[in-house]
Scaffold this motif. Structure first.
Motif, PDB file in Angstrom:
ATOM      1  N   GLU A  92       4.243  -5.845 -12.356  1.00  0.00           N
ATOM      2  CA  GLU A  92       4.579  -7.195 -11.899  1.00  0.00           C
ATOM      3  C   GLU A  92       5.008  -7.194 -10.440  1.00  0.00           C
ATOM      4  OE1 GLU A  92       7.279  -9.828 -14.151  1.00  0.00           O
ATOM      5  OE2 GLU A  92       6.838  -8.513 -15.848  1.00  0.00           O
ATOM      6  N   ALA A  93       5.804  -6.199 -10.057  1.00  0.00           N
ATOM      7  CA  ALA A  93       6.269  -6.126  -8.671  1.00  0.00           C
ATOM      8  C   ALA A  93       5.084  -5.929  -7.730  1.00  0.00           C
ATOM      9  CB  ALA A  93       7.287  -4.995  -8.502  1.00  0.00           C
ATOM     10  N   GLU A  94       4.172  -5.061  -8.130  1.00  0.00           N
ATOM     11  CA  GLU A  94       2.987  -4.811  -7.305  1.00  0.00           C
ATOM     12  C   GLU A  94       2.147  -6.079  -7.158  1.00  0.00           C
ATOM     13  OE1 GLU A  94       2.141  -2.526  -5.381  1.00  0.00           O
ATOM     14  OE2 GLU A  94      -0.010  -2.820  -5.088  1.00  0.00           O
ATOM     15  N   LYS A  95       2.012  -6.794  -8.268  1.00  0.00           N
ATOM     16  CA  LYS A  95       1.232  -8.028  -8.240  1.00  0.00           C
ATOM     17  C   LYS A  95       1.880  -9.062  -7.302  1.00  0.00           C
ATOM     18  CE  LYS A  95      -0.586 -11.431 -11.455  1.00  0.00           C
ATOM     19  NZ  LYS A  95      -0.343 -12.063 -12.755  1.00  0.00           N
ATOM     20  N   GLU A  96       3.197  -9.144  -7.383  1.00  0.00           N
ATOM     21  CA  GLU A  96       3.942 -10.080  -6.524  1.00  0.00           C
ATOM     22  C   GLU A  96       3.779  -9.715  -5.040  1.00  0.00           C
ATOM     23  OE1 GLU A  96       5.702 -12.818  -6.834  1.00  0.00           O
ATOM     24  OE2 GLU A  96       7.102 -12.844  -5.138  1.00  0.00           O
ATOM     25  N   ALA A  97       3.955  -8.424  -4.734  1.00  0.00           N
ATOM     26  CA  ALA A  97       3.842  -7.993  -3.330  1.00  0.00           C
ATOM     27  C   ALA A  97       2.464  -8.342  -2.781  1.00  0.00           C
ATOM     28  CB  ALA A  97       4.125  -6.496  -3.200  1.00  0.00           C
ATOM     29  N   LYS A  98       1.454  -8.138  -3.611  1.00  0.00           N
ATOM     30  CA  LYS A  98       0.085  -8.446  -3.174  1.00  0.00           C
ATOM     31  C   LYS A  98      -0.148  -9.949  -3.085  1.00  0.00           C
ATOM     32  CE  LYS A  98      -2.829  -4.506  -3.568  1.00  0.00           C
ATOM     33  NZ  LYS A  98      -3.742  -3.718  -4.405  1.00  0.00           N
ATOM     34  N   GLN A  99       0.414 -10.697  -4.027  1.00  0.00           N
ATOM     35  CA  GLN A  99       0.255 -12.145  -3.996  1.00  0.00           C
ATOM     36  C   GLN A  99       0.809 -12.715  -2.690  1.00  0.00           C
ATOM     37  OE1 GLN A  99       1.374 -15.425  -7.173  1.00  0.00           O
ATOM     38  NE2 GLN A  99       3.228 -14.864  -6.057  1.00  0.00           N
ATOM     39  N   MET A 100       1.965 -12.194  -2.259  1.00  0.00           N
ATOM     40  CA  MET A 100       2.597 -12.759  -1.070  1.00  0.00           C
ATOM     41  C   MET A 100       1.816 -12.402   0.204  1.00  0.00           C
ATOM     42  SD  MET A 100       4.524 -14.454  -2.863  1.00  0.00           S
ATOM     43  CE  MET A 100       5.133 -15.541  -1.562  1.00  0.00           C
ATOM     44  N   ILE A 101       1.274 -11.188   0.267  1.00  0.00           N
ATOM     45  CA  ILE A 101       0.489 -10.871   1.465  1.00  0.00           C
ATOM     46  C   ILE A 101      -0.788 -11.713   1.470  1.00  0.00           C
ATOM     47  CG2 ILE A 101      -1.006  -8.904   0.762  1.00  0.00           C
ATOM     48  CD1 ILE A 101       1.220  -8.983   3.904  1.00  0.00           C
ATOM     49  N   GLU A 102      -1.251 -12.046   0.293  1.00  0.00           N
ATOM     50  CA  GLU A 102      -2.421 -12.921   0.175  1.00  0.00           C
ATOM     51  C   GLU A 102      -2.095 -14.339   0.664  1.00  0.00           C
ATOM     52  OE1 GLU A 102      -6.079 -14.614  -0.847  1.00  0.00           O
ATOM     53  OE2 GLU A 102      -5.509 -12.528  -0.465  1.00  0.00           O
ATOM     54  N   ILE A 103      -0.912 -14.815   0.328  1.00  0.00           N
ATOM     55  CA  ILE A 103      -0.488 -16.140   0.812  1.00  0.00           C
ATOM     56  C   ILE A 103      -0.380 -16.130   2.334  1.00  0.00           C
ATOM     57  CG2 ILE A 103       1.554 -17.657   0.933  1.00  0.00           C
ATOM     58  CD1 ILE A 103       1.812 -17.357  -2.103  1.00  0.00           C
ATOM     59  N   TYR A 104       0.201 -15.071   2.876  1.00  0.00           N
ATOM     60  CA  TYR A 104       0.287 -14.956   4.341  1.00  0.00           C
ATOM     61  C   TYR A 104      -1.108 -14.922   4.978  1.00  0.00           C
ATOM     62  CZ  TYR A 104       5.265 -13.619   3.833  1.00  0.00           C
ATOM     63  OH  TYR A 104       6.606 -13.580   3.559  1.00  0.00           O
ATOM     64  N   THR A 105      -2.008 -14.182   4.339  1.00  0.00           N
ATOM     65  CA  THR A 105      -3.355 -14.047   4.879  1.00  0.00           C
ATOM     66  C   THR A 105      -4.051 -15.407   4.946  1.00  0.00           C
ATOM     67  OG1 THR A 105      -3.488 -11.837   3.900  1.00  0.00           O
ATOM     68  CG2 THR A 105      -5.566 -12.836   4.603  1.00  0.00           C
ATOM     69  N   ARG A 106      -3.959 -16.139   3.846  1.00  0.00           N
ATOM     70  CA  ARG A 106      -4.585 -17.466   3.820  1.00  0.00           C
ATOM     71  C   ARG A 106      -3.947 -18.390   4.840  1.00  0.00           C
ATOM     72  NH1 ARG A 106      -6.825 -19.085  -1.909  1.00  0.00           N
ATOM     73  NH2 ARG A 106      -7.206 -20.970  -0.729  1.00  0.00           N
ATOM     74  N   PHE A 107      -2.638 -18.318   4.942  1.00  0.00           N
ATOM     75  CA  PHE A 107      -1.945 -19.139   5.939  1.00  0.00           C
ATOM     76  C   PHE A 107      -2.475 -18.829   7.336  1.00  0.00           C
ATOM     77  CE2 PHE A 107       1.616 -19.273   9.042  1.00  0.00           C
ATOM     78  CZ  PHE A 107       1.682 -20.655   9.158  1.00  0.00           C
ATOM     79  N   ALA A 108      -2.571 -17.536   7.646  1.00  0.00           N
ATOM     80  CA  ALA A 108      -3.025 -17.116   8.974  1.00  0.00           C
ATOM     81  C   ALA A 108      -4.435 -17.638   9.237  1.00  0.00           C
ATOM     82  CB  ALA A 108      -2.974 -15.602   9.096  1.00  0.00           C
ATOM     83  N   PHE A 109      -5.334 -17.412   8.311  1.00  0.00           N
ATOM     84  CA  PHE A 109      -6.724 -17.841   8.485  1.00  0.00           C
ATOM     85  C   PHE A 109      -6.847 -19.358   8.531  1.00  0.00           C
ATOM     86  CE2 PHE A 109      -8.091 -13.554   7.601  1.00  0.00           C
ATOM     87  CZ  PHE A 109      -9.384 -13.473   8.075  1.00  0.00           C
TER      88      PHE A 109
END
Lengths: 542, 542
Positions: B228-245
């Motif tokens: 779950e922690a790994e999934k969360e860490a990845k989810q948040m970097i994904e949110i940042y990535t989408r925000f950036a793009f």
């Protein structure tokens, strides 16, 4: 999470001597038997995980807070802990604002931020570290703030040449920057605001009301004329007043502070004073006409239309997380928190009720539809569909959390396509209405109307409580009687600072303000018998 | 306000040795002749108010920033000063975020805050003062942060028994509180976020990119399982990535940090790496899988479904005001700032043009209607109707401020009921379209379409710039060539930490990340010739 188990730590915020203590001591304190004199007398011994779980359940079902009528202060701390509004921080006097408490702060921010922008202010951000020498530049400012400063003396492993003040307020650094941004009258007015944390080394702390670090907004403006600054200072206290009345249902009394109570560095301080449930006064927001005190100290000047250099006229104004304490202590009752709908993070809680498993899906399905309908209509709604708690437990829990409206849906309601609606502000059956149609447009209209009614009703109740606890006095004896019976005293005042100080020493009450709303006719100072132009309000305060 | 006059002070942020200096020195420095080595060589002498006013005008009309192509760093500081994004604070390395810069931060907050809440996180607030002993509890954390700490040693006039750290990040205090809130698996996941200021005693500072105090959000979560922690860490970097793009038009490369570059206290750090206009990399956001490092250090445990005590698995993730620096350095050009429409505080500026007084009212009336129509449609629009500046001056000024679209309205446009629209991202006549109907629905549709086009176009341009500056390398020599020509090098890597350190020492480049997007096929480590599982990206960075 078991809020009640953490109570002594909140109590500890009140007792400066107490610092951190082992978690084991904190874990097994029963709510009702909470020691009032600090953690030292707390029962010792650590429960094993298993027994802890059992105790959690026991405490949860037994979650009642100390009745407000029994012990106002214990009630206040209980509410904050049980409703999970805040917790103590590891450093004495600091506070962790938990999601439910922070959501109230977000609602405050949302409203005020719009008003600030509508009135021409821009948000920005100033650094929180201020060179110590800045604080010393304005004489009364340093006098007022120096006992409360936190100082950074080491940075990056080295002793700093000049110690840094962690901002207690930002007038000094704001003026330092204003000198660089303001050149001519065309740069005025300059009107800014920041949302920030501030630090004041308070000795007696109380969650939300007075903590070592707190959150606030501070507005800072510079103007070309004293009239404009005065108009701005009054405009902002007016915005705070409307916010208090219309949004938080707190009937504050706006007015002017006495000279003794004026902000360190201001010419005039306007204030909104609120009467808490224990009839103590809470200063809930202030707006200062700073005159030229800071602009002279910092040399904040502009060239006027004739090319003459002039010092700017300034204001500053602030509302803080203290307001949350004011909301709790204005509306709460024996049962716990009571939130005005406009500021409530959750306005409606839906509690589905079923006994047999066969009933469950129908009830939950109806509950979800109701939630959906309300949410779509912009109502902040929570569906509590856990099956680990009984409906009764949920009723108590959400009442304690201060949710304005509860919707109950059972199998019979599903059959009749209706719901039961209960008002938090009217206890028991009187506040319960059966057979409200589940049809979305009907239900939404009903809920919105009820939320408005609750909002008005809370204000009216607070207003009548306030007015029935203000006594008009015409002599010092009458004033003393009023204060000793726990009330506020309002009477004509034109006496000296020394007399004001004497009232404080002899009665514990201070002048809260000279209210804007004044009675007509000739007045005679209650203390000296000399003519007086204004009535002042005296009260004990937080 | 004359931003350009303040420039040396921004330059001074770069030079740790410089501290405060008399205002008189700051006031008369011409933009173009700005000394690059600090304020010491600045021309001295103070202008009188009158001459200052004249100089203000001269500088204003001569407001061009140092061309980006000529000196990227000077350009960056010029843009920040001229566009009034930020200013230096009085304490070395601190920054005042001015309204225009802060509005970009508010746009960032607005987007991310919604995403955080949608993904189940609640905002709250932790105290910024952390007992020094907390920092020492997690071994690699103290090693990473202790050189950068600011310490409060005096409070309320007294030397403190335990010095307090002004938070550089909050993992320690968060864990201290989590131990009190987490008891059983039912309390998990616990997912919170705070918007706050943080302090790191940096020696080499640069506005927005690296300052002594900055603003950020820090998310902190606790989970029952490592998955779950790994999934969360990845989810948040994904949110940042989408925000950036999608929002800032910055084509970041998401990936995993090397062990050497991992956050002090994390098992894994995910990052988004952006290529700035000078081809240096900027770490624009990070998300850490903290494993059980902090929960073991602080004893953050829960009882699982079998009643067994387990340490929680945690994440933390952050984006800061540094992102604003990334936006400036990705999109800006010789003329100044260029803001992606979605993040621009002002998306459209309207410049009315008139020569004769008889034309003025008709033009202004039309301009107001256009403003009204766009505002109603949700476009962020500014009407610059001052008569103290020429239209040409206004064109330059708002281009420098990076406004995506300009609408020009002159008397002839009023007669033909049309406007002229100019794109900031296409200079000169190529970006200018005449005869767009003033009719609200037509104009609104046109403006919205153009804003979308600009948003896409900025992303495409940045993407092609990025891709044309990444070189695939298969040997250390190729890597060195790529880096020395200012590019990023991407190549297979399975070498040691020592080899990674050697690359840094010899080329100045570090591993920015092992990108999530990997090429297929067998790979051979560029350094050792051993089999490699992944390519890494090397670059010089901020």
């Amino acid at each position: 999470m078991v809020a009640s188990l953490r109570l002594p730590s909140l109590t500890s915020l009140l007792f400066p001597a107490t610092t951190r203590y082992p978690a084991s001591l904190r874990r097994t304190v029963c709510l009702r038997n909470r020691p009032l004199s600090g953690f030292a007398t707390a029962p010792s011994g650590t429960a094993s995980p298993e027994t802890k779980s059992t105790e959690v359940d026991r405490l949860r079902s037994d979650r009642a807070v100390t009745p407000r009528s029994q012990d106002f202060n214990a009630w206040y701390l209980d509410v904050i802990a049980s409703a999970e509004l805040a917790d103590y921080g590891p450093v004495r006097g600091t506070m962790v604002i938990r999601p439910y408490g922070y959501a109230i702060w977000e609602a405050i921010q949302e409203y005020l931020n719009v008003k600030f922008k509508e009135t021409g202010h821009s948000n920005m951000y100033f650094p929180q570290f201020i060179p110590y020498s800045f604080i010393e530049k304005e004489a009364s400012h340093v006098e007022g703030f120096s006992p409360e400063l936190a100082l950074v003396t080491v940075g990056g492993g080295k002793e700093l040449e000049e110690k840094l003040v962690v901002r207690p307020t930002s007038e000094t650094i704001v003026n330092h920057m204003f000198t660089q941004w303001i050149h001519s009258y065309r740069d005025l007015p300059l009107m800014i605001n920041q949302w920030a944390n501030v630090t004041r080394w308070e000795m007696r702390t109380k969650p939300f009301i007075r903590t070592l670090e707190f959150l606030w907004q501070e507005g800072h403006t510079a103007h070309a004329t004293p009239e404009e600054a005065e108009k701005e200072a009054k405009q902002m206290i007016e915005i705070y007043t409307r916010f208090a009345f219309e949004h938080t249902a707190i009937p504050v009394i706006p007015g002017r502070k006495s000279k003794l109570e004026t902000f360190a560095g201001a010419d005039i301080t306007y204030t909104i004073e609120a009467m808490m449930g224990d009839r103590k006064a809470l200063q809930a927001g202030t707006s200062h006409n700073l005159g030229q005190n800071f602009s002279r100290a910092f040399g904040t000047q502009f060239a006027d239309e004739n090319g003459e250099r002039q010092h700017v006229w300034q204001t500053s104004w602030a509302v803080s997380t203290r307001f949350i304490g004011g909301i709790i202590m204005t509306h709460g009752d024996d049962t716990g928190l009571m939130l005005p709908p406009k500021i409530a993070p959750i306005q409606v809680v839906i509690v589905p009720i079923w006994k047999k498993d066969t009933e469950k899906s129908g009830v939950l399905c109806a509950a979800s539809s109701v939630k959906e309908a309300l949410q779509t209509a912009g109502v902040r709604v929570k569906l509590d569909d856990t099956d680990q708690r009984t409906p009764g437990w949920k009723f108590n829990f959400w009442e304690m959390k201060g949710i304005p409206l509860r919707i109950e849906i059972g199998p019979r309601d599903v059959s009749s396509n209706s719901v039961v609606v209960s008002r938090r502000d009217i206890p028991g059956k009187a506040g319960k209405v059966f057979g409200i149609s589940m049809e979305p447009s009907t239900l939404v209209a009903y809920v919105k109307e009820k939320l408005d009614e609750i909002q008005s009703s809370l204000l009216e109740k607070a207003l009548s409580f306030r007015d029935s606890n203000i006594v008009d006095v015409n002599s010092y004896d009458e004033l003393k009687d009023a204060i000793s019976s726990g009330k506020w005293a309002r009477g004509p005042w034109s006496a000296s600072d020394a007399d004001e100080q004497r009232v404080k020493e002899e009665t514990g009450a201070t002048i809260r303000c000279f209210p804007f709303e004044q009675t007509q006719g000739t007045k005679t100072c209650l203390m000296t018998g000399n003519p007086a132009e204004e009535v002042a309000i005296f009260a004990k305060s937080y």
